[in-house]
Write a protein that holds these residues in place. Structure first.
Motif, PDB file in Angstrom:
ATOM      1  N   LYS A 120     -10.997  35.504  -2.434  1.00  0.00           N
ATOM      2  CA  LYS A 120     -11.695  34.854  -1.321  1.00  0.00           C
ATOM      3  C   LYS A 120     -13.033  35.536  -1.048  1.00  0.00           C
ATOM      4  O   LYS A 120     -13.110  36.772  -0.979  1.00  0.00           O
ATOM      5  CB  LYS A 120     -10.833  34.893  -0.063  1.00  0.00           C
ATOM      6  CG  LYS A 120     -11.482  34.242   1.163  1.00  0.00           C
ATOM      7  CD  LYS A 120     -10.511  34.092   2.316  1.00  0.00           C
ATOM      8  CE  LYS A 120      -9.477  33.019   2.030  1.00  0.00           C
ATOM      9  NZ  LYS A 120      -8.645  32.718   3.228  1.00  0.00           N
ATOM     10  N   ASP A 121     -14.072  34.749  -0.912  1.00  0.00           N
ATOM     11  CA  ASP A 121     -15.388  35.248  -0.498  1.00  0.00           C
ATOM     12  C   ASP A 121     -15.307  35.480   1.004  1.00  0.00           C
ATOM     13  O   ASP A 121     -15.155  34.536   1.786  1.00  0.00           O
ATOM     14  CB  ASP A 121     -16.452  34.203  -0.840  1.00  0.00           C
ATOM     15  CG  ASP A 121     -17.845  34.578  -0.336  1.00  0.00           C
ATOM     16  OD1 ASP A 121     -17.993  35.637   0.314  1.00  0.00           O
ATOM     17  OD2 ASP A 121     -18.780  33.792  -0.564  1.00  0.00           O
ATOM     18  N   ILE A 122     -15.408  36.746   1.430  1.00  0.00           N
ATOM     19  CA  ILE A 122     -15.253  37.067   2.845  1.00  0.00           C
ATOM     20  C   ILE A 122     -16.584  37.439   3.506  1.00  0.00           C
ATOM     21  O   ILE A 122     -16.600  37.999   4.596  1.00  0.00           O
ATOM     22  CB  ILE A 122     -14.239  38.209   3.044  1.00  0.00           C
ATOM     23  CG1 ILE A 122     -14.663  39.477   2.283  1.00  0.00           C
ATOM     24  CG2 ILE A 122     -12.841  37.767   2.597  1.00  0.00           C
ATOM     25  CD1 ILE A 122     -13.759  40.672   2.539  1.00  0.00           C
ATOM     26  N   THR A 123     -17.674  37.110   2.842  1.00  0.00           N
ATOM     27  CA  THR A 123     -19.005  37.479   3.339  1.00  0.00           C
ATOM     28  C   THR A 123     -19.208  37.057   4.784  1.00  0.00           C
ATOM     29  O   THR A 123     -19.612  37.865   5.636  1.00  0.00           O
ATOM     30  CB  THR A 123     -20.102  36.846   2.467  1.00  0.00           C
ATOM     31  OG1 THR A 123     -19.853  37.153   1.099  1.00  0.00           O
ATOM     32  CG2 THR A 123     -21.471  37.380   2.858  1.00  0.00           C
ATOM     33  N   GLY A 124     -18.953  35.794   5.077  1.00  0.00           N
ATOM     34  CA  GLY A 124     -19.155  35.299   6.434  1.00  0.00           C
ATOM     35  C   GLY A 124     -18.170  35.888   7.424  1.00  0.00           C
ATOM     36  O   GLY A 124     -18.534  36.218   8.561  1.00  0.00           O
ATOM     37  N   GLY A 125     -16.942  36.069   6.989  1.00  0.00           N
ATOM     38  CA  GLY A 125     -15.918  36.582   7.882  1.00  0.00           C
ATOM     39  C   GLY A 125     -16.138  38.011   8.323  1.00  0.00           C
ATOM     40  O   GLY A 125     -15.797  38.382   9.452  1.00  0.00           O
ATOM     41  N   VAL A 126     -16.726  38.836   7.432  1.00  0.00           N
ATOM     42  CA  VAL A 126     -16.927  40.243   7.784  1.00  0.00           C
ATOM     43  C   VAL A 126     -18.313  40.508   8.368  1.00  0.00           C
ATOM     44  O   VAL A 126     -18.581  41.610   8.844  1.00  0.00           O
ATOM     45  CB  VAL A 126     -16.719  41.161   6.551  1.00  0.00           C
ATOM     46  CG1 VAL A 126     -15.336  40.973   5.979  1.00  0.00           C
ATOM     47  CG2 VAL A 126     -17.794  40.903   5.485  1.00  0.00           C
ATOM     48  N   ALA A 127     -19.176  39.505   8.346  1.00  0.00           N
ATOM     49  CA  ALA A 127     -20.562  39.682   8.791  1.00  0.00           C
ATOM     50  C   ALA A 127     -20.691  40.324  10.172  1.00  0.00           C
ATOM     51  O   ALA A 127     -21.551  41.192  10.380  1.00  0.00           O
ATOM     52  CB  ALA A 127     -21.299  38.342   8.746  1.00  0.00           C
ATOM     53  N   PRO A 128     -19.841  39.944  11.157  1.00  0.00           N
ATOM     54  CA  PRO A 128     -20.005  40.518  12.494  1.00  0.00           C
ATOM     55  C   PRO A 128     -19.696  42.010  12.589  1.00  0.00           C
ATOM     56  O   PRO A 128     -20.145  42.671  13.527  1.00  0.00           O
ATOM     57  CB  PRO A 128     -19.025  39.692  13.354  1.00  0.00           C
ATOM     58  CG  PRO A 128     -18.797  38.436  12.589  1.00  0.00           C
ATOM     59  CD  PRO A 128     -18.831  38.869  11.159  1.00  0.00           C
ATOM     60  N   TRP A 129     -18.928  42.549  11.637  1.00  0.00           N
ATOM     61  CA  TRP A 129     -18.510  43.947  11.775  1.00  0.00           C
ATOM     62  C   TRP A 129     -18.679  44.818  10.533  1.00  0.00           C
ATOM     63  O   TRP A 129     -18.486  46.035  10.599  1.00  0.00           O
ATOM     64  CB  TRP A 129     -17.038  44.010  12.208  1.00  0.00           C
ATOM     65  CG  TRP A 129     -16.096  43.197  11.373  1.00  0.00           C
ATOM     66  CD1 TRP A 129     -15.730  41.898  11.580  1.00  0.00           C
ATOM     67  CD2 TRP A 129     -15.373  43.621  10.205  1.00  0.00           C
ATOM     68  NE1 TRP A 129     -14.831  41.483  10.621  1.00  0.00           N
ATOM     69  CE2 TRP A 129     -14.585  42.518   9.766  1.00  0.00           C
ATOM     70  CE3 TRP A 129     -15.304  44.828   9.504  1.00  0.00           C
ATOM     71  CZ2 TRP A 129     -13.757  42.593   8.642  1.00  0.00           C
ATOM     72  CZ3 TRP A 129     -14.483  44.903   8.384  1.00  0.00           C
ATOM     73  CH2 TRP A 129     -13.720  43.797   7.966  1.00  0.00           C
ATOM     74  N   ILE A 130     -19.084  44.258   9.405  1.00  0.00           N
ATOM     75  CA  ILE A 130     -19.222  45.061   8.190  1.00  0.00           C
ATOM     76  C   ILE A 130     -20.284  46.146   8.343  1.00  0.00           C
ATOM     77  O   ILE A 130     -20.245  47.184   7.666  1.00  0.00           O
ATOM     78  CB  ILE A 130     -19.540  44.162   6.964  1.00  0.00           C
ATOM     79  CG1 ILE A 130     -19.226  44.902   5.645  1.00  0.00           C
ATOM     80  CG2 ILE A 130     -20.981  43.680   7.002  1.00  0.00           C
ATOM     81  CD1 ILE A 130     -17.765  45.072   5.390  1.00  0.00           C
ATOM     82  N   GLY A 131     -21.226  45.936   9.266  1.00  0.00           N
ATOM     83  CA  GLY A 131     -22.261  46.931   9.518  1.00  0.00           C
ATOM     84  C   GLY A 131     -21.722  48.203  10.130  1.00  0.00           C
ATOM     85  O   GLY A 131     -22.431  49.219  10.186  1.00  0.00           O
ATOM     86  N   ASN A 132     -20.473  48.180  10.587  1.00  0.00           N
ATOM     87  CA  ASN A 132     -19.853  49.379  11.135  1.00  0.00           C
ATOM     88  C   ASN A 132     -19.390  50.327  10.034  1.00  0.00           C
ATOM     89  O   ASN A 132     -18.974  51.449  10.315  1.00  0.00           O
ATOM     90  CB  ASN A 132     -18.640  48.999  11.997  1.00  0.00           C
ATOM     91  CG  ASN A 132     -19.013  48.164  13.210  1.00  0.00           C
ATOM     92  OD1 ASN A 132     -20.119  48.274  13.722  1.00  0.00           O
ATOM     93  ND2 ASN A 132     -18.092  47.317  13.658  1.00  0.00           N
ATOM     94  N   TYR A 141     -17.689  46.538  -3.803  1.00  0.00           N
ATOM     95  CA  TYR A 141     -17.000  45.269  -3.578  1.00  0.00           C
ATOM     96  C   TYR A 141     -17.955  44.114  -3.309  1.00  0.00           C
ATOM     97  O   TYR A 141     -17.527  43.030  -2.920  1.00  0.00           O
ATOM     98  CB  TYR A 141     -16.026  45.436  -2.410  1.00  0.00           C
ATOM     99  CG  TYR A 141     -15.255  46.719  -2.509  1.00  0.00           C
ATOM    100  CD1 TYR A 141     -14.286  46.890  -3.496  1.00  0.00           C
ATOM    101  CD2 TYR A 141     -15.532  47.794  -1.665  1.00  0.00           C
ATOM    102  CE1 TYR A 141     -13.605  48.093  -3.630  1.00  0.00           C
ATOM    103  CE2 TYR A 141     -14.852  48.999  -1.790  1.00  0.00           C
ATOM    104  CZ  TYR A 141     -13.895  49.140  -2.773  1.00  0.00           C
ATOM    105  OH  TYR A 141     -13.227  50.329  -2.910  1.00  0.00           O
ATOM    106  N   GLN A 142     -19.237  44.364  -3.537  1.00  0.00           N
ATOM    107  CA  GLN A 142     -20.243  43.326  -3.358  1.00  0.00           C
ATOM    108  C   GLN A 142     -20.752  42.872  -4.723  1.00  0.00           C
ATOM    109  O   GLN A 142     -21.222  43.676  -5.523  1.00  0.00           O
ATOM    110  CB  GLN A 142     -21.399  43.838  -2.494  1.00  0.00           C
ATOM    111  CG  GLN A 142     -20.971  44.123  -1.067  1.00  0.00           C
ATOM    112  CD  GLN A 142     -22.096  44.660  -0.191  1.00  0.00           C
ATOM    113  OE1 GLN A 142     -22.918  45.444  -0.657  1.00  0.00           O
ATOM    114  NE2 GLN A 142     -22.113  44.265   1.077  1.00  0.00           N
ATOM    115  N   LEU A 143     -20.634  41.586  -4.960  1.00  0.00           N
ATOM    116  CA  LEU A 143     -21.029  41.011  -6.236  1.00  0.00           C
ATOM    117  C   LEU A 143     -21.934  39.811  -5.975  1.00  0.00           C
ATOM    118  O   LEU A 143     -21.567  38.919  -5.205  1.00  0.00           O
ATOM    119  CB  LEU A 143     -19.793  40.561  -7.027  1.00  0.00           C
ATOM    120  CG  LEU A 143     -18.716  41.619  -7.290  1.00  0.00           C
ATOM    121  CD1 LEU A 143     -17.442  40.969  -7.800  1.00  0.00           C
ATOM    122  CD2 LEU A 143     -19.234  42.658  -8.280  1.00  0.00           C
ATOM    123  N   GLY A 144     -23.111  39.817  -6.580  1.00  0.00           N
ATOM    124  CA  GLY A 144     -24.021  38.696  -6.409  1.00  0.00           C
ATOM    125  C   GLY A 144     -24.403  38.454  -4.969  1.00  0.00           C
ATOM    126  O   GLY A 144     -24.594  37.302  -4.557  1.00  0.00           O
ATOM    127  N   GLY A 145     -24.489  39.523  -4.194  1.00  0.00           N
ATOM    128  CA  GLY A 145     -24.879  39.386  -2.797  1.00  0.00           C
ATOM    129  C   GLY A 145     -23.754  38.962  -1.874  1.00  0.00           C
ATOM    130  O   GLY A 145     -23.973  38.750  -0.678  1.00  0.00           O
TER     131      GLY A 145
END
Length: 431
Positions: A120-132, A141-145
């Motif tokens: 599953k592409d979780i880019t949008g789901g983690v956007a609010p908190w991945i910066g933590n 774990y990042q591929l192709g942006g």
């Protein structure tokens, strides 16, 4: 941890290098079609490598804490030893069905699963908190942006050494250059001390030497170029084999090393823990595994980065390592991602860091580091000017396995440096 790790090969990743396996569940995938957390009963299958302490305790604790706060969610855990996990996941990948949540080291293996449409592409789901989370911990774990997994650990490989045995051999300071390391090996042997512990049976610990030497000789840039061109026949890789052969020719490893495992009571970690050898090249999980497999060295345990190589273009601040993360299958329920957010929280990260087996991934968890050696590892990692993921994880599985196999052959004096480089190139070209 290499191959694991924690065996990260590693790694192996630190939390799952050995131990008793939990029976593998027969099916994968949540049993609910609920995608909005409406309160319907949801079962999440979580496959991991938490078979040793502290992961063996911390992982179930986290699952139970989440279940307590979300009564509609049940988390079924399957914990497998590193190599058994890899074999099982290879079969699951081939079947096209992965668990809802599954351990990953990132890199080429994860990329293969992504390309198969299983993750599953979780880019949008983690956007609010991945910066933590620290950027370097998320990178594998990042591929192709896009982001496909959430880390729980990050670290680097280096030499763990016995200060008392170094003093016995008259070694006044940890080796900073390859020549100094070879000299230290000679001094240790002269003092009747076995210089290095190696789990030759598992292969992945040996690939650390060749990989780090290639980085020190050609820099992280050489590895990046080789990955793009699928060509490992260049000077950095041949010379890495030549330098490693210099070490092998000194017979630095313990008797029977080719049949030794890493996380067993007579394996590599135990050799160090019980004071039978002076050094081991291993990841940030080493002290914890040493304590579990033997007496532990206490204040006699020290750490130093992999030495530089004369004439090499790789900087001492370029590091080799990795960590562990959790990815989601394409059909995982929304609650699975919510659990990953919970698992990566600063509160849970502080618990992992306080166990002295993990380094922080969440900003604010750094203060939980109390071990002086782990502080050194963390500071070295934070000051790194380049980072290279374990080669047996960074590359496609077949290439990673070829690296491990060929380096093992070199260490066993069954392959030349040139043959190693050529064989890895041939496999890479075939992918």
């Amino acid at each position: 941890m290499g191959t694991e790790p924690l065996s990260r090969r590693s790694f192996l990743a630190a939390a799952g290098l050995a131990g008793i396996s939990v029976p593998v569940l027969g099916a994968c995938g949540g049993d609910s079609d609920d995608s909005g957390g409406s309160g319907k009963k949801v079962t999440i299958e979580w496959w991991n490598i938490a078979t040793t302490e502290p992961g063996r305790t911390l992982w179930p604790q986290a699952a139970k804490a989440y279940e307590a706060a979300h009564p509609n969610v049940q988390i079924k855990m399957t914990s497998l030893e590193n190599d058994a996990y890899k074999s099982k996941m290879t079969a699951q990948t081939a079947s096209g069905k992965l668990p809802d949540i599954f351990h990953t080291w990132g890199g080429g293996v994860l990329e293969q699963q992504v390309e198969a449409g299983l993750v599953k592409d979780i880019t949008g789901g983690v956007a609010p908190w991945i910066g933590n989370l620290s950027p370097i911990s998320v990178q594998p774990y990042q591929l192709g942006g896009k982001t496909y997994a959430v880390p729980y650990d990050i670290g680097m490989v280096g030499f763990w050494y016995n200060k008392a045995l170094f003093a016995k051999a008259g070694i006044k300071a940890p080796p900073a250059t390859w020549a100094e390391l070879l000299d230290a090996v000679r001094k240790l042997k002269s003092a009747g001390v076995t210089p290095i512990a190696l789990a030759g049976k598992e292969k992945w610990p040996g690939h650390y030497y060749w990989s780090y030497l290639a980085i020190r000789i050609g820099g992280v840039a050489a590895l990046k170029q080789a990955a793009e061109t699928k060509d490992f026949s260049g000077a950095p890789f041949v010379q890495a084999g030549q330098r490693l052969k210099e070490l092998v020719d000194l017979a630095p490893f313990q008797n029977g090393f080719q049949g030794a495992s890493y996380p067993t009571t007579d394996g590599q970690a135990a050799q160090m823990s019980n004071g039978k050898t002076a050094m081991e090249l291993m990841g940030q999980w080493a002290p914890n595994v040493q304590k579990e497999m033997g007496k532990g060295l206490g204040d006699d345990l020290g750490f130093f980065p992999f030495p530089t190589v004369a004439g090499g273009s790789g900087a001492a601040t370029e590091v080799f390592g990795g960590g562990g993360g959790n990815a989601l299958s394409k059909d995982a329920p929304a609650e699975a991602l919510d659990f990953l957010k919970f698992f990566a929280s600063v509160e849970n990260d502080r618990k992992r860091v306080a166990s002295k087996a993990f380094l922080p991934i969440a900003k604010g968890a750094e203060s939980a580091i109390t071990d002086p050696n782990l502080k050194t590892v963390s500071q070295t990692l934070n000051n790194a000017t380049g980072f290279q993921l374990f080669l047996d994880q960074a590359f496609p599985p077949a290439v990673g396995q070829e690296v491990n196999d060929q380096v093992a052959a070199l260490v066993a004096s069954k392959a030349t440096p040139e043959q190693v480089a050529q064989a890895i190139t041939k496999t890479a070209k075939s992918q």
